[in-house]
Scaffold this motif. Sequence first.
Motif, PDB file in Angstrom:
ATOM      1  N   VAL A   1       3.753 -12.951   2.573  1.00  0.00           N
ATOM      2  CA  VAL A   1       3.931 -11.845   3.505  1.00  0.00           C
ATOM      3  C   VAL A   1       2.567 -11.277   3.830  1.00  0.00           C
ATOM      4  CG1 VAL A   1       4.917  -9.545   3.874  1.00  0.00           C
ATOM      5  CG2 VAL A   1       6.220 -11.263   2.607  1.00  0.00           C
ATOM      6  N   CYS A   2       2.282 -11.100   5.108  1.00  0.00           N
ATOM      7  CA  CYS A   2       1.067 -10.410   5.545  1.00  0.00           C
ATOM      8  C   CYS A   2       1.518  -9.117   6.211  1.00  0.00           C
ATOM      9  CB  CYS A   2       0.258 -11.263   6.511  1.00  0.00           C
ATOM     10  SG  CYS A   2      -1.273 -10.458   7.078  1.00  0.00           S
ATOM     11  N   LEU A   3       1.224  -8.000   5.572  1.00  0.00           N
ATOM     12  CA  LEU A   3       1.714  -6.697   6.012  1.00  0.00           C
ATOM     13  C   LEU A   3       0.585  -5.856   6.583  1.00  0.00           C
ATOM     14  CD1 LEU A   3       4.032  -4.518   6.001  1.00  0.00           C
ATOM     15  CD2 LEU A   3       3.132  -3.824   3.766  1.00  0.00           C
ATOM     16  N   VAL A   4       0.758  -5.390   7.826  1.00  0.00           N
ATOM     17  CA  VAL A   4      -0.200  -4.461   8.410  1.00  0.00           C
ATOM     18  C   VAL A   4       0.548  -3.189   8.811  1.00  0.00           C
ATOM     19  CG1 VAL A   4      -1.643  -6.356   9.259  1.00  0.00           C
ATOM     20  CG2 VAL A   4       0.006  -5.292  10.801  1.00  0.00           C
ATOM     21  N   GLY A   5      -0.184  -2.108   8.887  1.00  0.00           N
ATOM     22  CA  GLY A   5       0.370  -0.813   9.245  1.00  0.00           C
ATOM     23  C   GLY A   5      -0.684   0.233   9.012  1.00  0.00           C
ATOM     24  N   ASN A   6      -0.392   1.476   9.387  1.00  0.00           N
ATOM     25  CA  ASN A   6      -1.374   2.513   9.076  1.00  0.00           C
ATOM     26  C   ASN A   6      -1.411   2.718   7.563  1.00  0.00           C
ATOM     27  OD1 ASN A   6       0.551   4.663   8.304  1.00  0.00           O
ATOM     28  ND2 ASN A   6       1.065   4.717  10.488  1.00  0.00           N
ATOM     29  N   THR A   7      -2.390   3.463   7.094  1.00  0.00           N
ATOM     30  CA  THR A   7      -2.623   3.557   5.655  1.00  0.00           C
ATOM     31  C   THR A   7      -1.431   4.163   4.920  1.00  0.00           C
ATOM     32  OG1 THR A   7      -3.810   5.616   6.134  1.00  0.00           O
ATOM     33  CG2 THR A   7      -5.140   3.638   5.785  1.00  0.00           C
ATOM     34  N   ALA A   8      -0.707   5.071   5.566  1.00  0.00           N
ATOM     35  CA  ALA A   8       0.472   5.653   4.918  1.00  0.00           C
ATOM     36  C   ALA A   8       1.575   4.618   4.782  1.00  0.00           C
ATOM     37  CB  ALA A   8       0.960   6.862   5.710  1.00  0.00           C
ATOM     38  N   MET A   9       1.794   3.835   5.833  1.00  0.00           N
ATOM     39  CA  MET A   9       2.871   2.853   5.796  1.00  0.00           C
ATOM     40  C   MET A   9       2.597   1.756   4.760  1.00  0.00           C
ATOM     41  SD  MET A   9       5.147   3.928   7.894  1.00  0.00           S
ATOM     42  CE  MET A   9       4.603   5.512   7.262  1.00  0.00           C
ATOM     43  N   THR A  10       1.367   1.277   4.673  1.00  0.00           N
ATOM     44  CA  THR A  10       1.075   0.225   3.691  1.00  0.00           C
ATOM     45  C   THR A  10       1.147   0.770   2.275  1.00  0.00           C
ATOM     46  OG1 THR A  10      -1.321   0.601   3.951  1.00  0.00           O
ATOM     47  CG2 THR A  10      -0.324  -1.131   5.297  1.00  0.00           C
ATOM     48  N   ALA A  11       0.707   2.016   2.067  1.00  0.00           N
ATOM     49  CA  ALA A  11       0.776   2.603   0.726  1.00  0.00           C
ATOM     50  C   ALA A  11       2.222   2.776   0.282  1.00  0.00           C
ATOM     51  CB  ALA A  11       0.049   3.951   0.705  1.00  0.00           C
ATOM     52  N   ILE A  12       3.069   3.314   1.152  1.00  0.00           N
ATOM     53  CA  ILE A  12       4.470   3.549   0.795  1.00  0.00           C
ATOM     54  C   ILE A  12       5.178   2.225   0.521  1.00  0.00           C
ATOM     55  CG2 ILE A  12       6.674   4.377   1.681  1.00  0.00           C
ATOM     56  CD1 ILE A  12       5.071   6.547   3.204  1.00  0.00           C
ATOM     57  N   ALA A  13       4.926   1.218   1.347  1.00  0.00           N
ATOM     58  CA  ALA A  13       5.588  -0.078   1.163  1.00  0.00           C
ATOM     59  C   ALA A  13       5.229  -0.717  -0.165  1.00  0.00           C
ATOM     60  CB  ALA A  13       5.228  -1.013   2.313  1.00  0.00           C
ATOM     61  N   GLN A  14       4.015  -0.468  -0.650  1.00  0.00           N
ATOM     62  CA  GLN A  14       3.565  -1.068  -1.906  1.00  0.00           C
ATOM     63  C   GLN A  14       3.803  -0.171  -3.117  1.00  0.00           C
ATOM     64  OE1 GLN A  14      -0.353  -3.472  -1.360  1.00  0.00           O
ATOM     65  NE2 GLN A  14      -0.447  -1.747   0.055  1.00  0.00           N
ATOM     66  N   GLY A  15       4.378   1.007  -2.886  1.00  0.00           N
ATOM     67  CA  GLY A  15       4.608   1.928  -3.995  1.00  0.00           C
ATOM     68  C   GLY A  15       3.349   2.610  -4.479  1.00  0.00           C
ATOM     69  N   ARG A  16       2.366   2.744  -3.598  1.00  0.00           N
ATOM     70  CA  ARG A  16       1.107   3.404  -3.958  1.00  0.00           C
ATOM     71  C   ARG A  16       1.155   4.888  -3.604  1.00  0.00           C
ATOM     72  NH1 ARG A  16      -2.677  -0.511  -5.127  1.00  0.00           N
ATOM     73  NH2 ARG A  16      -2.167  -2.613  -4.371  1.00  0.00           N
ATOM     74  N   SER A  17       0.278   5.647  -4.226  1.00  0.00           N
ATOM     75  CA  SER A  17       0.207   7.086  -3.982  1.00  0.00           C
ATOM     76  C   SER A  17      -0.295   7.377  -2.577  1.00  0.00           C
ATOM     77  CB  SER A  17      -0.738   7.738  -4.999  1.00  0.00           C
ATOM     78  OG  SER A  17      -1.015   9.080  -4.642  1.00  0.00           O
ATOM     79  N   VAL A  18       0.242   8.447  -1.964  1.00  0.00           N
ATOM     80  CA  VAL A  18      -0.252   8.916  -0.670  1.00  0.00           C
ATOM     81  C   VAL A  18      -0.979  10.253  -0.817  1.00  0.00           C
ATOM     82  CG1 VAL A  18       1.489   7.692   0.682  1.00  0.00           C
ATOM     83  CG2 VAL A  18       1.976  10.005  -0.143  1.00  0.00           C
ATOM     84  N   ASP A  19      -1.318  10.629  -2.059  1.00  0.00           N
ATOM     85  CA  ASP A  19      -1.955  11.924  -2.294  1.00  0.00           C
ATOM     86  C   ASP A  19      -3.243  12.082  -1.496  1.00  0.00           C
ATOM     87  OD1 ASP A  19       0.070  12.510  -3.994  1.00  0.00           O
ATOM     88  OD2 ASP A  19      -1.076  12.339  -5.853  1.00  0.00           O
ATOM     89  N   GLY A  20      -4.030  11.017  -1.391  1.00  0.00           N
ATOM     90  CA  GLY A  20      -5.303  11.101  -0.679  1.00  0.00           C
ATOM     91  C   GLY A  20      -5.153  11.316   0.811  1.00  0.00           C
TER      92      GLY A  20
END
Length: 551
Positions: free
Chosen positions: A213-232
Amino acid sequence: MAFIIKRTDGATRTVEPRPGRTLAQEIFAHGFLPPRPLCSGLGRCGLCRVRFEDASLAPAAEPSEQELLAPEEIADGWRLACRRQAQAVPDGAVIFAPDIEQDGRRMHADAKPDAKPSATRGAAGEGPVGLCLAVDLGTTSLHWAAMQNEICVAHGKELNPQLGAGSEVMSRIGYALDPDGARELQALVVDRLEALADSLSEALVSDVRVEQVCLVGNTAMTAIAQGRSVDGLARAPYRLEYPGDAESPLSERLPRCYVPAQIGPFVGADAAAGLVPLLRQDIPRPFLLADLGTNGEFILVQEQGGEVRLHAASVALGPALEGIGLGHGAMAGPGVATRFELAPAGLVAKEAGRAMLRTAAGISGTGYLSLVHTLIRAGALDRDGHFLDPDEVSSPLARRLLASVEEHAAHRALRLPLVQKNGQPLHLDPRDVEELLKVKAAFHVAFDVLLAAAGITAGDLDSVQLAGALGEHVSPADLEGLGFVPRGIAPRLRAAGNLALEGAKLLCYETSSRTRLAQLARRAQVLDLASDGGFHAAFAAAMTFDHATHS
C-alpha cells in the motif's frame, strides 16, 4: 447521563456523550451518520438535522436554525446536530438521526476496472507479482488505484469514511486528540482499505493480491491512518512529528504501508507526491504546485546552482472549494452546476460536461467562484462582495440581474435561474460570498508570501500547477478575475488533476523517486504562516475582490 439515538428503521443506540463532541459527532461515532460532506458546525448544509421525539426537550433554536428550518419544523423538534454539544442534550431524550435517504448530495463509490492483471513472474522467478494499492486519503474524499507494475488495473473514488467527524483538517484533528476518537477514525480507514484489497483480489485474478500500500494524504490524514499522534498538529507551534519515507504496518490483513516523505507540519505526503509526476515530466522551473482542498499546500520549485530547491507553505482554506459549507454546496458531479455564464436573458448555469442546467442538485465550489466572478463582471456585485442597488448601476443587464435579489433566510440573496428537485429556487447568499472571500484571501496571501521568500515575482513563474479539488473544474480566468493570483497569470495556470494519486502510483515501484523526494523534502524551506505576525493583517487586507476585472 445518557440519551437515545433512534433511526427511522427502528434501530437505536444509547449514548453516553464524551466531552467536547457535538451531537453530530456522537451520532457519527455510533454509526448512525454515514460519510457526508458536512459543514463542520457552520449550520449551513442541513445534512445533520435531527428531531427530538419530545419537542419540549429540544433546546431553543439558534438563528442559524431559524434560517434553515421552517417554523413548523422547529416547533416539531427539528434541530441541527452540528450546533449542539452532546453533553447538553437532556438525560433520557430520544433523538431521531438524519434520514440518509433524503440526502441527494452524497458522493457514491465509483470503482472502475482499467485492465486485467496477469500473474506474471519477476526476472528471478520469485513468484507472482502482486498489486500495489495507491491511496490518496483526502480530508473529504478517498481516491485509489490498483497498480500492477506500471499498469493501473482498477481505480475508484468515494467519500472518506471519517467525514462525519468533521469536513476540514482541524475538526478531524480535534476528534483524534481523544484516544478513543483516534482509534475510531483509524479503524474506519483501515477497514475500508482491507475491504478494497479483498474486493480487488476477488474481482481481478485469484492468485494476484495486494502486496503493498502506498498511502498519501495531508499530515493529519496519514498520522490518523497509521495510529500516530496528532498532538504536534493541534496547536502552535506546529510540529511535523513523522517525516514519512518509511513503511509501517496498518493491520494484520494488509501489507506494509509506505508513506512518502512529508515536508512540513501541514505540507504532507499528498503535496510531496504530487511533485513526482511534475519532476518526471521535467516541467520548466520555477513553477508553483498548489494542492488545494480543505487545506492549501503550496510548493515552489526552483533551480539553483544546478540543484532543485523547494519553498513550501500551507494555509487553511476550509471546505468551501469542495462545495461544503455553502448554501447549496455540492461536490462536482452529474446535475451539479460547475460554471455560470452570461446570456442576453441573464445567468446560465452549466454542469461539468457543459450541458445547461435548469434543475440542479447543488453548486460546486468552482461553480460558486464562476458565479461570483460573472456577477462582478456584470456589475451586480461590488469589490467587497455586496449586491449593488439597482439605482447604482447603469448596465441594463446588471439591473436585470439585481431584480432577482430578494429576502431569503433573513438575508438579501440573489435568486438563481435554477431550482431543486422539489421546485424550490437556489439562491446566492451573502454568507456564501464571504466564505469564498476567506478562501481567496488565504490563497492570495500564501501565494505572495511564498514568492517573496523565494525572491521572485509572479512574472518569473513558468507555470502554476493546480491540483486537488480546485484544479479539475476551475477556470483560470475566474482565479485571476477574483484576485486569487495577480493579473496576467491566468495563461500560466494549469489544471493538473489529482497529482497526489498520480505520484502515489509512481511511488509504488520507483524507489529512485522515493529517495529523490526524501532528499528534496529534507532540504525544503518551510514557511510558518501561522506564526507570521503580518499574515493576519495581510489576510484582512485581501478580503476584497479588488483584483476583479470588469467587462
